[in-house]
Scaffold this active site. Structure first.
Site, PDB file in Angstrom:
ATOM      1  N   ILE A 163      12.309  -0.072  11.746  1.00  0.00           N
ATOM      2  CA  ILE A 163      10.654   0.543  12.122  1.00  0.00           C
ATOM      3  C   ILE A 163      11.211   2.357  11.987  1.00  0.00           C
ATOM      4  CG2 ILE A 163       9.348   1.214  14.099  1.00  0.00           C
ATOM      5  CD1 ILE A 163       9.411  -1.919  15.345  1.00  0.00           C
ATOM      6  N   HIS A 202      10.683  10.191  -3.415  1.00  0.00           N
ATOM      7  CA  HIS A 202      11.080   8.870  -4.714  1.00  0.00           C
ATOM      8  C   HIS A 202      11.617   9.854  -5.536  1.00  0.00           C
ATOM      9  CE1 HIS A 202       8.478   6.209  -1.951  1.00  0.00           C
ATOM     10  NE2 HIS A 202       8.753   7.036  -0.718  1.00  0.00           N
ATOM     11  N   TYR A 225      -3.115  -1.811   8.785  1.00  0.00           N
ATOM     12  CA  TYR A 225      -3.689  -1.835   9.761  1.00  0.00           C
ATOM     13  C   TYR A 225      -5.449  -1.706   9.492  1.00  0.00           C
ATOM     14  CZ  TYR A 225       0.698   0.566  11.813  1.00  0.00           C
ATOM     15  OH  TYR A 225       1.553   0.403  12.647  1.00  0.00           O
TER      16      TYR A 225
END
Lengths: 404, 295
Positions: free
Chosen positions: B96, B247, B159
């Site tokens: 997490i 990235h 979500y």
């Protein structure tokens, strides 16, 4: 976070990667106490690439020349940045120039060694040789690269030795990139770093005291702070924007930005509150990040509305009503510290707040926030649906009070 | 992948991201068999109604084999916590904690890739099988059991998408976030394969964001290997390109100096070339799904 060339060369020198005799110049008069022989090369220490094309690199044969050159370089901004330091370095006559790098490839999740002779920047991939460091590093990976580059004998040994040292630096300092470009090769096959670049991984800064020290200096300096993008975890910057966004997570921050644009609004900047920002050398709490985020956005004169998008849950949820109450009671003078460098004056009023809270965890916070609503109904809107929140925020920026 | 409701689960570390609410949700509401926590130096106490141990091996000797560990330690301790779990023969690791130094992930992946160890994350809220099991901090109120699966690189946006599906009457079979750090343990492609084989899944939603190349790789994989309908959503189509995607250190950016590497437009065009429908915003996902499931 990138390091400046002189910092890169200090690191290289410590671990035995060959660098030229050099001296850091903080002021043109330092050249009177120069310890390296002429001719020298004076190089502007800025973060931008391509400094030599715009006059950031000059050769000097005498002290008088050198001081004049240094004065001109010190007053020449490159990519919007004035150098604070120059590097004076011996001049080197290279017969050949190679490119060497160690880079973390996030696609294959491995470090890659890169190297080539005669780099052609029009199509740099063509001659580039690479070796993927599949398992734990051992110098044979570096020899494999040198061999692929077509090097044999002593030159193969000296180049692979440098690549091995670059890899160790890469590993021990948690780098994203270490590059030597170019590596000069003399007529007697001696090798020399002529320019180098190091990009530190921003997530690992705080486990290296020396890098954390450099980072905190940058964070305290408004000019380089802007260039290195260090103040907050910022996902965009539009100077004409009117809506500032705070969200918990990169994806949410971006979706909110898209929704504002789709609704005809102008997002200014989107801040991700999910984890500590890069200039935080101490662990931060969510509530502190939210407090700072609100102030950073409020200090921007163009931002008329702050749109907060929180979904699911956040750490320290019980602090949210206090953070919001404190913010709504803020004196504008308290925003002075958060002013952007390009802006001298404080905003005339605090931005309005549109807050979207969705999720069971927010029920209690929602109730406490309703009490703020009763006194601040003009400036504070609380909703559950993202679409509604975005429409409210956009319509507030179009309301006559804010029309200029 | 063992997602059986009775599999034994451990939590390593209690950072700010994991709260009593999350743990209650897993244990009480979802009945996840969460047996203990490991928090070095705090062994012997109870935290969030869980017995706390100093070492993972103590948990194994008290409770027997542990199937899954949820790691929520400081990012700099993640590698060590994962290695401790692997040494105790735990084969499913959900991380997490956000912001794990990428070279720590390289070290971990070199150890796990050839052994049957599944790593999810870092920077992942975990896995939920609505109505069955919750492994992580996904808020269950946005989910309802059904046949659409979600594989995402985001946290809160996952979500958001789930809620859109729930509001449209499309329940979910499983939702996993592979994590939004630059280097993550399991890829979109690995999960697409798992979801393609999952008998409760009829259609898949892929949620991506700018940075890296995992969406492009996934699009190619979908067009060659996935039979079930897939709908994609990529956040950030209107956002200005940012240097701080974490990235950018990449072979492609260094060698090819490709300014479009990792950008939303590159990702969108890859999906469009692979003829995979892409939603412009989360609310559009349900209608694209219904259309794709009819074909």
């Amino acid at each position: 976070m990138d390091l400046l060339e002189y910092q890169v060369k200090e690191w290289f020198n410590k671990i035995g990667i060959p660098v030229l005799p050099s001296q850091r110049i903080d002021h043109p008069t330092d050249l009177k106490r120069l310890k390296i022989p002429y001719p020298i090369v004076l190089k502007s220490q800025v973060y931008a690439n391509d400094r030599s094309q715009v006059g950031g690199v000059k050769i000097a044969e005498t002290t008088i020349d050198a001081i004049a050159a240094a004065q001109s370089i010190f007053s020449l901004p490159i990519g919007g940045e004035l150098p604070k330091v120059l590097l004076a370095e011996s001049k080197y006559n290279a017969q050949e120039e190679f490119y060497l790098a160690v880079v973390l490839d996030t696609v294959i999740s491995r470090p890659v060694l890169l190297g080539c002779r005669y780099i052609d920047w029009q199509s740099p991939g063509e001659n580039m040789q690479y070796v993927v460091v599949e398992q734990e590093f051992s110098p044979f990976y570096a020899r494999r690269l040198a061999y692929l580059m077509g090097l044999r004998g002593g030159l193969m040994q000296s180049v692979s030795d440098i690549v091995t040292k670059m890899y160790h630096l890469f590993l021990h300092k948690d780098l994203d990139l270490v590059e030597i470009n170019p590596l000069g090769v003399s007529s007697s096959c001696q090798v020399m770093t002529l320019n180098g670049k190091i990009r530190v991984n921003e997530r690992a800064i705080n486990r290296h005291p020396d890098i954390a020290d450099i980072a905190s200096k940058i964070a305290r300096d408004p000019g380089s702070k802007r260039i290195n993008g260090m103040l907050v975890d910022m996902l965009g910057r539009n100077n004409q924007g009117e809506i500032g966004i705070l969200a918990n997570g990169t994806g949410s921050a971006l979706t909110t930005w898209d929704a504002v644009v789709a609704a005809g609004g102008k997002p200014a900047v989107s801040l991700n509150l999910r984890h500590s920002w890069l200039n935080h050398t101490e662990p931060t709490k969510f509530s502190q990040r939210m407090e700072t985020g609100l102030r950073v956005l409020a200090a921007d004169r163009n931002i008329q509305v702050i749109l907060i998008n929180l979904l699911g849950t956040i750490p320290e949820l019980s602090e949210v009503p206090r953070v919001m109450t404190d913010f709504m009671a803020l004196q504008l003078e308290e925003l002075r510290w958060f002013l952007n460098t390009s802006q001298k004056t404080l905003p005339q009023r605090l931005p309005k707040i549109v807050m979207r809270l969705a999720g069971n965890d927010f029920q209690v916070a929602r109730k406490s926030l309703l009490s703020i609503l009763q006194v601040q109904s003009e400036n504070f809107i609380l909703v559950e649906n993202l679409d509604v929140a975005v429409k409210e925020a956009v319509s507030l920026t179009k309301s006559p009070v804010y029309r200029k | 992948m063992n997602l059986k409701p009775d599999s034994k689960v451990l939590i390593q570390g209690f950072s700010e991201l994991i709260s009593t609410t999350h743990i209650d949700q897993m244990k009480s509401y979802y009945g996840t068999n969460l047996v203990a926590g490991v928090d070095p130096g705090h062994g012997g106490i109870m935290a969030h109604n869980l017995p706390v141990f100093d070492l993972v091996e103590e948990v194994v000797s008290s409770f027997g084999t542990i199937d899954t560990t949820i790691i929520s330690v400081h990012p700099y301790q993640v590698l060590d916590a994962a290695l401790e779990a692997i040494a105790a023969n735990i084969s499913q690791i959900i991380i997490i904690s956000p912001g794990v130094p990428p070279l720590d992930m390289v070290t971990l992946l070199r150890k796990t890739e050839n052994h049957e160890i599944l790593i999810v994350g870092p920077n992942s809220p975990g896995i939920i099988v609505p109505g069955k099991i919750l492994l992580g901090i996904q808020p269950s109120e946005f989910y309802t059991p059904g046949n659409v699966s979600i594989v995402s690189r985001s946290s809160t946006l996952t979500y958001e998408v789930a809620w859109e599906l729930t509001k449209s009457g499309l329940g979910q079979s499983i939702s996993v976030s592979i994590g939004s750090d630059a280097i993550v343990g399991s890829s979109f492609s690995q999960w697409l394969q798992i979801l393609d084989e999952d008998e409760n899944t009829e259609a898949i939603v892929l949620v991506g964001q700018p940075g890296g190349e995992s969406e492009e790789v996934a699009a190619k994989y979908i067009s060659t290997a996935i039979d079930k309908p897939v709908v994609a959503y990529i956040a950030g189509r209107h956002a200005p390109p940012s240097k701080s995607w974490h990235h950018s250190g990449n072979f492609a950016t260094v060698v090819k100096r490709d300014p479009d590497f990792g950008s939303v437009s590159t990702k969108l065009s890859t999906f469009s070339n692979a003829q995979i429908p892409v939603a412009q915003y989360p609310q559009q996902i349900p209608q694209l799904l219904i259309k794709a499931m009819k074909c």
